[in-house]
Design an enzyme around this catalytic site. Structure first.
Site, PDB file in Angstrom:
ATOM      1  N   ASP A   8      -7.891  -5.378   0.116  1.00 48.55           N
ATOM      2  CA  ASP A   8      -8.215  -6.476  -1.239  1.00 48.55           C
ATOM      3  C   ASP A   8      -7.893  -7.881  -0.722  1.00 48.55           C
ATOM      4  O   ASP A   8      -8.195  -8.857  -1.705  1.00 48.55           O
ATOM      5  CB  ASP A   8      -7.680  -5.928  -2.262  1.00 48.55           C
ATOM      6  N   HIS A  19       0.760  -1.332   0.047  1.00 47.66           N
ATOM      7  CA  HIS A  19      -0.007  -0.220  -0.044  1.00 47.66           C
ATOM      8  C   HIS A  19       0.880   1.355   0.037  1.00 47.66           C
ATOM      9  O   HIS A  19       1.825   1.386   0.585  1.00 47.66           O
ATOM     10  CB  HIS A  19      -0.889   0.051   1.399  1.00 47.66           C
TER      11      HIS A  19
END
Ligand code: CMC
Length: 434
Positions: free
Chosen positions: A369, A312
């Site tokens: 996700d 991320h």
């Protein structure tokens, strides 16, 4: 709009023999930014920041993330608390209006959303004209853009009443639009919304119901989806939100700006990763690969595979949403009595990656996700719909950011600059001389 951040110090920048003082502003959580808005006027220089990793595009009072500590809060309220105690429509209100609704406000909002769920009948023809295998994200983006053609009465981004109407329409109709995309792809009849269900229940009915059978909303599934929508509802200036803001800054209507945001979310490095994760897990299973073999591929420079659902830009520690989703994943599958080999593979990959130097050094952790697709999969959602479900959850965040943009006293059209590296002045040559 955010309370404007404080300015308590200045930074000094030397360019050639010129020195300029730049204000340093501090946000309410102590984050500091050097305000360069006068930089070009004073020095002739611009800044260059590929991927905008060091660039603040706005001041915002909606969502706070501390990527080092793994903190996420909407309007100051920790995501863990909202996940446990709130519901998606309440969180939507919180994000868009800035405060938790009282009982009357929540009642009014819920009722209004509940009564705008139906689509214009011509949307059936709209979907019918798309190929059967149209990706739902393409269909959703086109359909949201098309809302502007059906509702030309509510397109002015600076008219409070029109904004309110278009916001309610969009939140209410998006589940209907998304479920139409799915129904079209499987050749089943489009389901009219049933406003007797709550927001999430209605979406389930339109997705999984059919006109020939009774449909009962499974409470475990409804709660799981509601939770996932809360966790996806906003994430400050990510790619799709920045897209929505940038496109919105041209003063286009809400539907146009959100349609652009949906396309941005679709990409595999952003929301599209949730579909990629399940495809990756299925490929590992189908090709009989071990978790270790796949992790080695994801690390290799000679292979373009990445460990999807990992890493991320902001979180350099656990993504707090991933923690909640992982737990929910086990709970939901357990309650539904589903045994998922894909979940086993995901757990194995996570265990390997979290101990592997490559991932440790780069601070790559599971993101939102990584486990969400396992839940969607277990409740019968086809993988090409996963990102559309992400979009459904992200909708109130995009809208809140779009509203905030328009009330920002510093509002200007977004228009970055560049450093030109092409040829210097050249003459045009007639074709016969080239
Ligand atoms: N698997 C393998 N290596 C990775 C991964 C990954 N998932 N993510 C980052 N890296 C490596 C990357 O190769 C680079 O290595 P090196 O320094 O040797 O070149 C380093 O880690 C830094 O990566 P980056 O691409 O420069 O980082 P970024 O901040 O630009 O990208 C990211 C962030 C999320 C796009 C990236 O981590 C990624 O591609 N992850 C997989 C896709 C994914 O799960 N996306 C969902 C993001 S969270 C939800 C959302 O936004 O929708």
């Amino acid at each position: 709009m955010a309370d404007t951040a404080e300015m308590a110090e200045t930074a000094e920048l030397r360019v050639g023999d010129q020195t300029v003082q730049l204000p340093v502003i501090t946000g309410s959580e102590g984050e500091r930014a050097i305000d360069i808005s006068r930089l070009r006027a004073e020095t002739g220089c611009i800044t260059l920041d590929p991927g905008y990793a060091n660039t603040g595009s706005c001041q915002s009072a909606i969502t706070f993330i501390d990527g080092e500590k793994g903190i996420l809060r909407y309007r100051g309220i920790p995501i863990e608390e909202l996940a446990e105690k709130s519901n998606f429509l309440e969180v939507s209100y919180l994000l868009m209006y800035g405060n938790l609704p009282n009982a009357d406000q929540l009642d009014y909002f819920t009722n209004s959303i509940n009564h705008h769920t139906m689509l214009h009948e011509d949307f059936r023809k709209f979907y019918a004209s798309l190929p059967k295998d149209a990706h739902p994200m393409a269909a959703c983006s086109a359909a949201v853009g098309a809302l502007a053609t059906f509702y030309p009465d509510s397109l002015d981004p600076r008219d409070e009443h029109e904004v309110e109407v278009s916001v309610h329409r969009l939140i209410a109709k998006f589940p209907t639009l998304a479920s139409y995309a799915y129904k079209h792809s499987v050749g089943q009849p489009f389901m009219y919304p049933n406003n007797g269900f709550d927001y999430v229940g209605n979406f389930m009915w339109m997705m999984f119901g059919n006109p020939c059978e009774e449909y009962e909303v499974d409470e475990v599934v409804r709660k799981a989806l509601d939770l996932l929508f809360i966790l996806h509802a906003d994430h400050e200036q990510n790619c799709s939100t920045s897209t929505t803001r940038l496109v919105g800054s041209s003063m286009v209507n809400l539907f146009g700006a959100i349609s652009a945001g949906i396309n941005s979310l679709w990409g595999p490095l952003h929301g599209g990763a949730n579909q990629q994760v399940i495809d990756m897990l299925a490929a590992i299973r189908d090709e009989g690969m071990t978790g270790r073999q796949f992790v080695e591929r994801a690390k290799s420079n000679d292979d373009t595979s990445r460990l999807m659902g990992f890493g991320h830009r902001v979180y350099k520690n656990f993504d707090p949403r991933a923690r909640i989703i992982k737990k929910a994943c086990f709970d939901v599958l357990n309650q539904l009595g589903v045994h998922s080999p894909l979940l086993e593979i995901a757990v194995e990959l996570e265990e390997i990656a979290l101990k592997d130097d490559y991932f440790v050094e780069r601070k790559l952790y599971p993101n939102v996700d990584f486990y969400s697709g396992v839940i969607y999969n277990a409740i019968g959602t086809p993988s090409n719909m996963f990102t559309a479900l992400f979009a459904l959850g992200r909708l109130p965040g995009w809208i809140a950011q779009w509203i905030e943009l328009h009330s920002d006293p510093d509002f200007r059209i977004g228009r970055p600059r560049q450093i030109y590296t092409g040829p210097t002045q050249n003459a045009w040559i007639p074709v016969e001389e080239r």
